[in-house]
Design a protein around this motif. Structure first.
Motif, PDB file in Angstrom:
ATOM      1  N   HIS A  95      27.652  -9.556 -55.644  1.00  0.00           N
ATOM      2  CA  HIS A  95      28.911 -10.308 -55.499  1.00  0.00           C
ATOM      3  C   HIS A  95      29.790  -9.654 -54.433  1.00  0.00           C
ATOM      4  O   HIS A  95      30.394 -10.345 -53.607  1.00  0.00           O
ATOM      5  CB  HIS A  95      29.667 -10.421 -56.820  1.00  0.00           C
ATOM      6  CG  HIS A  95      30.856 -11.316 -56.711  1.00  0.00           C
ATOM      7  ND1 HIS A  95      30.743 -12.685 -56.604  1.00  0.00           N
ATOM      8  CD2 HIS A  95      32.171 -11.045 -56.616  1.00  0.00           C
ATOM      9  CE1 HIS A  95      31.941 -13.218 -56.472  1.00  0.00           C
ATOM     10  NE2 HIS A  95      32.835 -12.243 -56.471  1.00  0.00           N
ATOM     11  N   LYS A  99      30.800 -11.428 -50.926  1.00  0.00           N
ATOM     12  CA  LYS A  99      32.180 -11.516 -50.450  1.00  0.00           C
ATOM     13  C   LYS A  99      32.275 -11.016 -49.008  1.00  0.00           C
ATOM     14  O   LYS A  99      32.901 -11.649 -48.157  1.00  0.00           O
ATOM     15  CB  LYS A  99      33.103 -10.698 -51.359  1.00  0.00           C
ATOM     16  CG  LYS A  99      34.552 -10.836 -51.021  1.00  0.00           C
ATOM     17  CD  LYS A  99      35.418 -10.111 -52.046  1.00  0.00           C
ATOM     18  CE  LYS A  99      36.878 -10.291 -51.679  1.00  0.00           C
ATOM     19  NZ  LYS A  99      37.764  -9.656 -52.638  1.00  0.00           N
ATOM     20  N   THR A 102      30.648 -13.539 -46.544  1.00  0.00           N
ATOM     21  CA  THR A 102      31.481 -14.708 -46.269  1.00  0.00           C
ATOM     22  C   THR A 102      32.679 -14.337 -45.398  1.00  0.00           C
ATOM     23  O   THR A 102      33.093 -15.130 -44.560  1.00  0.00           O
ATOM     24  CB  THR A 102      31.929 -15.413 -47.562  1.00  0.00           C
ATOM     25  OG1 THR A 102      32.647 -14.509 -48.390  1.00  0.00           O
ATOM     26  CG2 THR A 102      30.740 -15.980 -48.311  1.00  0.00           C
ATOM     27  N   GLU A 103      33.221 -13.137 -45.576  1.00  0.00           N
ATOM     28  CA  GLU A 103      34.304 -12.671 -44.712  1.00  0.00           C
ATOM     29  C   GLU A 103      33.844 -12.573 -43.255  1.00  0.00           C
ATOM     30  O   GLU A 103      34.637 -12.761 -42.332  1.00  0.00           O
ATOM     31  CB  GLU A 103      34.808 -11.292 -45.161  1.00  0.00           C
ATOM     32  CG  GLU A 103      35.594 -11.299 -46.443  1.00  0.00           C
ATOM     33  CD  GLU A 103      35.869  -9.911 -46.986  1.00  0.00           C
ATOM     34  OE1 GLU A 103      36.615  -9.826 -47.980  1.00  0.00           O
ATOM     35  OE2 GLU A 103      35.354  -8.900 -46.460  1.00  0.00           O
TER      36      GLU A 103
END
Length: 132
Positions: A95, A99, A102-103
């Motif tokens: 996870h 994150k 995606t950043e």
């Protein structure tokens, strides 16, 4: 003006290809189905080498998320045309990796429950370490 903001919020919510809330965690069945139908799939195992050797999803690439410098360098080498399917042992590390991906502008999905859930759901693992 209100319609503009509603449209902007909707566009931003759907920019990752996930739900409006940004949740891109897939069950093992959803993960497997999506992988099988995605010609741009790049499977990323974010555990350490010993865990990877014990069993991983076939075709996965290893990139330990806890080795921050190597992880950052490694994701910099992945073509953003790929959809990244990321997993770890139980879902916590993946996870965090999802994150960060995606950043960095990747379309990515996280395997809910990690490889433990994957195996519990009856999916096979590989012990071929050629992608180390």
């Amino acid at each position: 003006m209100r319609n503009f903001f509603v449209s902007l919020i909707a566009a931003l919510g759907f920019s990752t290809g996930c739900s409006a809330g940004g949740n891109c965690t897939l069950s093992p069945k959803e993960f497997a189905k999506s992988l099988a139908s995605d010609s741009t799939a790049y499977v990323l195992d974010v555990r350490h080498a010993g865990e990877f050797a014990d069993g991983h999803i076939a075709g996965a690439h290893l990139l330990d998320v806890l080795d921050v410098a190597t992880f950052e360098e490694g994701i910099g080498k992945i073509d953003k045309k790929h959809t990244v399917y990321v997993y770890c042992r139980s879902g916590r590390r993946s996870h965090a990796a999802w994150k960060r991906l995606t950043e960095c502008g990747f379309k990515a999905y996280d395997l809910k429950g990690g490889i433990l859930a994957w195996m519990a759901d009856g999916h096979e693992v590989s012990r071929n370490c050629s992608t180390l």
